[in-house]
Scaffold this motif. Structure first.
Motif, mmCIF file in Angstrom:
data_model
loop_
_atom_site.group_PDB
_atom_site.id
_atom_site.type_symbol
_atom_site.label_atom_id
_atom_site.label_comp_id
_atom_site.label_asym_id
_atom_site.label_seq_id
_atom_site.Cartn_x
_atom_site.Cartn_y
_atom_site.Cartn_z
ATOM 1 N N PHE A 168 10.394 -48.489 17.111
ATOM 2 C CA PHE A 168 9.062 -47.916 16.920
ATOM 3 C C PHE A 168 8.645 -48.068 15.458
ATOM 4 N N TYR A 218 6.192 -45.659 13.059
ATOM 5 C CA TYR A 218 5.387 -44.465 12.893
ATOM 6 C C TYR A 218 4.642 -44.583 11.568
ATOM 7 N N GLN A 234 -2.219 -36.276 6.761
ATOM 8 C CA GLN A 234 -2.171 -36.238 8.221
ATOM 9 C C GLN A 234 -0.719 -36.168 8.675
ATOM 10 N N ARG A 235 -0.539 -35.891 9.935
ATOM 11 C CA ARG A 235 0.818 -35.776 10.467
ATOM 12 C C ARG A 235 1.345 -37.143 10.880
ATOM 13 N N LEU A 236 2.639 -37.194 11.019
ATOM 14 C CA LEU A 236 3.308 -38.406 11.454
ATOM 15 C C LEU A 236 2.850 -38.756 12.876
ATOM 16 N N LEU A 272 2.729 -42.020 16.069
ATOM 17 C CA LEU A 272 3.226 -43.300 16.549
ATOM 18 C C LEU A 272 2.184 -44.388 16.335
ATOM 19 N N TYR A 324 7.114 -45.619 8.739
ATOM 20 C CA TYR A 324 8.524 -45.406 9.073
ATOM 21 C C TYR A 324 8.893 -46.240 10.295
ATOM 22 N N LEU A 371 15.537 -39.928 17.922
ATOM 23 C CA LEU A 371 14.990 -40.952 17.044
ATOM 24 C C LEU A 371 15.750 -40.964 15.724
ATOM 25 N N PHE A 391 15.277 -42.524 11.946
ATOM 26 C CA PHE A 391 14.223 -43.085 11.110
ATOM 27 C C PHE A 391 14.799 -43.792 9.885
ATOM 28 N N ALA A 445 13.958 -44.836 5.782
ATOM 29 C CA ALA A 445 13.518 -44.005 4.667
ATOM 30 C C ALA A 445 12.021 -44.122 4.382
#
Lengths: 109, 115
Positions: A34, A36, A42-44, A46, A86, A97, A99, A101
């Motif tokens: 994925f 992201y 704003q929020r994380l 997809l 990410y 998940l 991630f 860095a």
């Protein structure tokens, strides 16, 4: 063990130039990959997943199992693409998940 | 609804104090996740709930960390006797079911600072 590596912390490109964000992974089974994105304040969220094989906001990413890579590409960067990106990995039918860095992308006018 | 809601947005505590972080997932989402994101790093998995059952707590860094979701909706992450290394952003995410083909929806996070 699963591991995601994003070698570039910072990436700066000019508007209209191509941009490529690198992602390499390590996973013993069948991975799902994925990307992201987190825009400023704003929020994380997809951006895209390899299994969908879709292009979102002009971005594409191809899973290369031979090179264990999932690089994110866009042929013509726009200023609104400036964000933190990410790369993330999960096992097929898994829930967890992992991630990388993250890479901060700045698109300059 | 408005998505995953987390509170407080910011929390400052003195070393040794207990803190509680709240997550309100998207209505109807069975799966709930907690992640910890240290400065300059990506989120790291802490724990996973399916309804009220905590199916995986392998990412909790110590027994000072405790999470619950008693009625299968709202979840609380509690940290006892906080240490400076607990300073991080704590992210909550929810999904319809806990499968990789279901996207995880993230909240804004709680930024925890331990003095």
């Amino acid at each position: 063990a699963q591991r995601v590596t994003q070698p570039e912390k910072l990436l700066s490109v000019f508007k209209g130039a191509p941009v490529e964000l690198k992602c390499n992974y390590s996973y013993s089974g069948s991975p799902e990959l994925f990307w992201y994105v987190q825009y400023s304040r704003q929020r994380l969220q997809l951006l895209l997943r390899h299994i969908s094989r879709e292009s979102i906001k002009g971005f594409t990413a191809d899973l290369n199992k031979g090179e264990t890579s999932f690089h994110l590409k866009k042929p013509f960067a726009q200023e609104e693409d400036s964000a933190m990106y990410y790369c993330a990995l999960s096992g097929l039918d898994d829930y967890k998940l992992s991630f990388g860095a993250g890479t901060t992308v700045t698109v300059r006018a | 609804g408005a998505g995953v809601s987390q509170s407080p947005r910011y929390k400052v505590a003195k070393r040794g104090q207990d803190v509680a972080l709240r997550c309100d997932p998207i209505s109807g989402h069975v799966s709930l996740f907690w992640y910890q994101q240290a400065l300059g790093q990506g989120p790291e998995f802490l724990t996973y709930f399916q309804n009220e059952a905590q199916l995986d707590k392998s990412g909790l860094p110590s027994d000072r960390f405790f999470a619950e979701r008693p009625e299968g909706s709202v979840s609380t992450l509690k940290i006892q006797r906080t240490q400076q290394e607990d300073s991080a952003v704590y992210l909550c995410a929810s999904s319809l079911v806990g499968r990789s083909n279901q996207p995880q929806h993230f909240g804004d996070g709680t930024r925890l600072s331990i003095l």
